[in-house]
Design a protein around this motif. Sequence first.
Motif, short mmCIF file in Angstrom:
data_model
loop_
_atom_site.label_atom_id
_atom_site.label_comp_id
_atom_site.label_asym_id
_atom_site.label_seq_id
_atom_site.Cartn_x
_atom_site.Cartn_y
_atom_site.Cartn_z
N GLY A 170 1.48 2.55 -20.48
CA GLY A 170 2.10 3.57 -19.65
C GLY A 170 1.65 3.48 -18.20
O GLY A 170 2.47 3.56 -17.28
N ILE A 171 0.37 3.24 -18.01
CA ILE A 171 -0.14 3.24 -16.65
C ILE A 171 0.41 2.07 -15.84
O ILE A 171 0.56 2.15 -14.63
N VAL A 172 0.76 0.97 -16.55
CA VAL A 172 1.31 -0.19 -15.84
C VAL A 172 2.76 0.06 -15.46
O VAL A 172 3.19 -0.23 -14.34
N MET A 173 3.53 0.64 -16.41
CA MET A 173 4.91 0.99 -16.07
C MET A 173 4.96 2.03 -14.97
O MET A 173 5.91 2.08 -14.18
N ALA A 174 3.93 2.85 -14.91
CA ALA A 174 3.92 3.94 -13.94
C ALA A 174 3.92 3.43 -12.51
O ALA A 174 4.45 4.07 -11.61
N ILE A 175 3.34 2.24 -12.30
CA ILE A 175 3.19 1.76 -10.91
C ILE A 175 4.55 1.54 -10.24
O ILE A 175 4.82 2.16 -9.20
N PRO A 176 5.42 0.70 -10.79
CA PRO A 176 6.72 0.54 -10.13
C PRO A 176 7.56 1.82 -10.14
O PRO A 176 8.28 2.08 -9.17
N LEU A 177 7.45 2.61 -11.22
CA LEU A 177 8.21 3.86 -11.24
C LEU A 177 7.72 4.80 -10.14
O LEU A 177 8.50 5.50 -9.50
N PHE A 178 6.43 4.78 -9.92
CA PHE A 178 5.83 5.57 -8.83
C PHE A 178 6.43 5.14 -7.49
O PHE A 178 6.86 5.96 -6.69
N VAL A 179 6.49 3.83 -7.27
CA VAL A 179 7.06 3.30 -6.03
C VAL A 179 8.54 3.68 -5.94
O VAL A 179 9.01 4.19 -4.92
N LEU A 180 9.26 3.45 -7.04
CA LEU A 180 10.70 3.70 -7.05
C LEU A 180 11.02 5.16 -6.76
O LEU A 180 11.81 5.48 -5.87
N PHE A 181 10.39 6.06 -7.51
CA PHE A 181 10.69 7.47 -7.33
C PHE A 181 10.21 7.98 -5.97
O PHE A 181 10.80 8.90 -5.41
N ARG A 238 0.85 -1.18 0.00
CA ARG A 238 0.00 0.00 0.00
C ARG A 238 0.89 1.23 0.00
O ARG A 238 2.03 1.18 0.40
N LEU A 239 0.32 2.35 -0.46
CA LEU A 239 1.14 3.55 -0.60
C LEU A 239 1.67 4.04 0.72
O LEU A 239 2.74 4.62 0.80
N ILE A 240 0.90 3.82 1.80
CA ILE A 240 1.32 4.37 3.08
C ILE A 240 2.52 3.63 3.66
O ILE A 240 3.31 4.21 4.39
N ASP A 241 2.66 2.34 3.32
CA ASP A 241 3.82 1.64 3.86
C ASP A 241 4.69 1.08 2.74
O ASP A 241 4.74 -0.11 2.50
N LEU A 242 5.36 1.98 2.05
CA LEU A 242 6.16 1.56 0.90
C LEU A 242 7.42 0.79 1.31
O LEU A 242 8.07 0.20 0.47
N GLN A 243 7.75 0.81 2.61
CA GLN A 243 8.93 0.02 3.00
C GLN A 243 8.68 -1.47 2.77
O GLN A 243 9.61 -2.25 2.70
N ASN A 244 7.41 -1.85 2.62
CA ASN A 244 7.11 -3.25 2.34
C ASN A 244 7.61 -3.71 0.98
O ASN A 244 7.43 -4.86 0.62
N VAL A 245 8.21 -2.77 0.22
CA VAL A 245 8.71 -3.13 -1.10
C VAL A 245 9.61 -4.36 -1.02
O VAL A 245 9.62 -5.20 -1.90
N GLY A 276 -2.97 -4.04 -5.84
CA GLY A 276 -4.16 -4.20 -6.67
C GLY A 276 -3.99 -3.56 -8.03
O GLY A 276 -4.36 -4.14 -9.06
N ALA A 277 -3.40 -2.36 -8.04
CA ALA A 277 -3.16 -1.67 -9.31
C ALA A 277 -2.27 -2.52 -10.20
O ALA A 277 -2.53 -2.67 -11.40
N ALA A 278 -1.22 -3.09 -9.61
CA ALA A 278 -0.29 -3.91 -10.40
C ALA A 278 -0.98 -5.15 -10.94
O ALA A 278 -0.78 -5.53 -12.10
N ASN A 335 -7.31 4.45 -10.21
CA ASN A 335 -8.08 4.54 -8.97
C ASN A 335 -7.52 3.63 -7.89
O ASN A 335 -7.44 4.02 -6.72
N TYR A 336 -7.15 2.42 -8.27
CA TYR A 336 -6.53 1.51 -7.30
C TYR A 336 -5.29 2.17 -6.71
O TYR A 336 -5.07 2.17 -5.50
N LEU A 337 -4.47 2.76 -7.59
CA LEU A 337 -3.18 3.30 -7.15
C LEU A 337 -3.37 4.55 -6.29
O LEU A 337 -2.80 4.65 -5.20
N ILE A 338 -4.18 5.49 -6.75
CA ILE A 338 -4.26 6.80 -6.09
C ILE A 338 -5.39 6.87 -5.08
O ILE A 338 -5.17 7.24 -3.92
N SER A 339 -6.60 6.50 -5.47
CA SER A 339 -7.72 6.66 -4.54
C SER A 339 -7.69 5.62 -3.45
O SER A 339 -7.95 5.91 -2.29
N ARG A 340 -7.37 4.37 -3.80
CA ARG A 340 -7.41 3.31 -2.79
C ARG A 340 -6.05 3.03 -2.18
O ARG A 340 -5.94 2.17 -1.30
N ASN A 341 -5.01 3.71 -2.67
CA ASN A 341 -3.65 3.48 -2.16
C ASN A 341 -3.21 2.04 -2.26
O ASN A 341 -2.35 1.60 -1.52
#
Lengths: 347, 288
Positions: B130-141, A80-87, A316-318, A306-312
């Motif tokens: 683009g939107i799929v590549m954006a996800i990991p790049l978003f995390v990375l950056f 989730r976006l809030i805990d990116l250390q889980n990468v 799911g987005a991936a 929406n998965y990425l930004i609205s739901r963090n």
Amino acid sequence: MGPDGSRTTAPDSGPNAGADRRPASAPAWEPARGRRRGPSLRAREARAGLVLVSPTVLIVLLVVVLPFLWTILISFQRLRLIDLQNVFDITLTLRNFETVLGSSDLWEMVRTTLIYSVGGTILSVGAGLLTALALRQRFPGRMIIRAFVLVPYVIPVVSAALVWRTLLNPQFGPVNVFGVEVLGWDQPIGFLSERFHRVEVFGLGVDLPIALITVIVFEAWKTFPLAFLFILARLQGLPRDLEEAGRVDGATPLQRFRYVVAPQLSGVIALLVLLRFIWTFQNFNDIYLLTRGSGGTEVVSVQVYNYLISRNDVGGAAALGLLMSVVLIIAFAVYYRYGVLKQESEV
Amino acid sequence: MASRERVETRVLNVARVVWLAIVLAGCVVPLLYMVLLSVRPLQAVLADPLDMLPSLSELNLAAYERVIASPEDGGYGLLSFFGNSLIVALGSVVLTVALSVLGAYAATRLRFPGKNVINTSFFAVYMFPGIVMAIPLFVLFSRLGLRGELPALIIIYLASTVPVSVYMLRNYFRSIPQGLEDAAMVDGCNRSQVIWRIVLPLAMPSIAATSLYVFMIAWNEYLFALLFLLESRDNWTVSLGLAQLDDISVSATVLMAGSVLLTLPVVVLFFAAERLLVEGLTAGAEKG
């Protein structure tokens, strides 16, 4: 075909190895061992080539290919976006796919996306073909018309969307005002907000998915110049004598198009159909800017956002993005299988 | 005799004119409407939306002043975003052209392992959504703390324009005879001197077309700007800033003024170099 880009350091082998501009001299390239004075010219050339091409290849690998592979990993992570250390937490899970595949509006969304991509592709390439044919013959002003036709493709998508939103505005948009005041519509049409609009055709009521139709037309309007440009270029490269022969043999203009011109355009049209389908299928900007996905225009890419930004929910987005890519890979594979791309690999 | 030929020819000629008129109207009217609306007061537009042509007395540039002025002066601060868009677009142009010239030179003039793979599979870049590549790049950056920064965008635009740029330059390099370069080599120039002194000057038309292409892509781009810059308002590009205005129900005339400002640089550049750009993009398409 994508990950193939990573094979750049593999030895050049296979039947294409010598397909250079120059005549291939005996071994395609050989290590300079056995020569006395340093590396051979050939080996130095190979090294210079690799050095010169490596920045381009590297940037594409780092920004396109690797992220795509990483997406596969993320889609199996709880991220989730809030805990990116889980990468770096490599606990793999199928939950993302369960969430995405279990959502109630998935199939509706897939259907919308397919209608949008197929409709947009057909309209875009069709309009491009007609316009290219109409501008084939030379006449004064032809080049100016060509330049103006390219304008929708050139202008920023944000401006284009804003103009369309204004033109179609239900209160003061000229299209609706014209419709109500001149054409006698009962009420303004919410071109970008109404899911269905009932239209009477010969006494039959038909519910048109008006917002979806509008975004399809917008997509075709914005992209037909590309199809136009490439079909026109191909048309101008066609030898005239074949058509002339057809004319002499009594073929009418339509027959000459059907039997002489069309077959020669099939390659470029097939390629354009593939590209337009792939790009429309993944298009985010147009629909996000025009409707935000409301009124029955929710396509997969908007949902990924929406998965990425609205739901963090990065995982799911991936997962959804990956499923979306599968459709594209299938489209690509079908084409590859039938060899459309090989004959057009130069385009 | 040949009556069918004559009928078809006549019908097709009429159809051609009608279709071209429709297409031309469809391409020009929205732009025209954008300009006309931007120079009128909103009240006049609302009073009679179908009256497209503004009377001379009501012409004014208030909408432009409003959209440009900084928020402290009651405006929408679009002007401050132009600097960001310029940095991103010019940065992308310089980097992309530099890399593409080297890549395209290697791909046309040198034999090296993997060359065919590169020449044929480079375009696969455009198969990745683009939107799929954006996800990991978003995390990375985000992790690198670069997400709200302009270099992040430049890197992405670089990667997404480099394949077409290499393709455009490659087509052009192929049309330059190699004799000059060989002669320079014989005269003792090394490879980098050949590229710098011979190839670059000869390839200028193509480099101009490629630069224009990259500039337009970077200037117009919206998705990555939205994803990466949204939270850092100081770094917004014009596209992003203008799109954000639409969310806060700004009046239509101001939005159109902003659209004109966003569109103008691209349209001016395009019309200045249209032929160059079209030739650069479609060279090689004639062969099919």
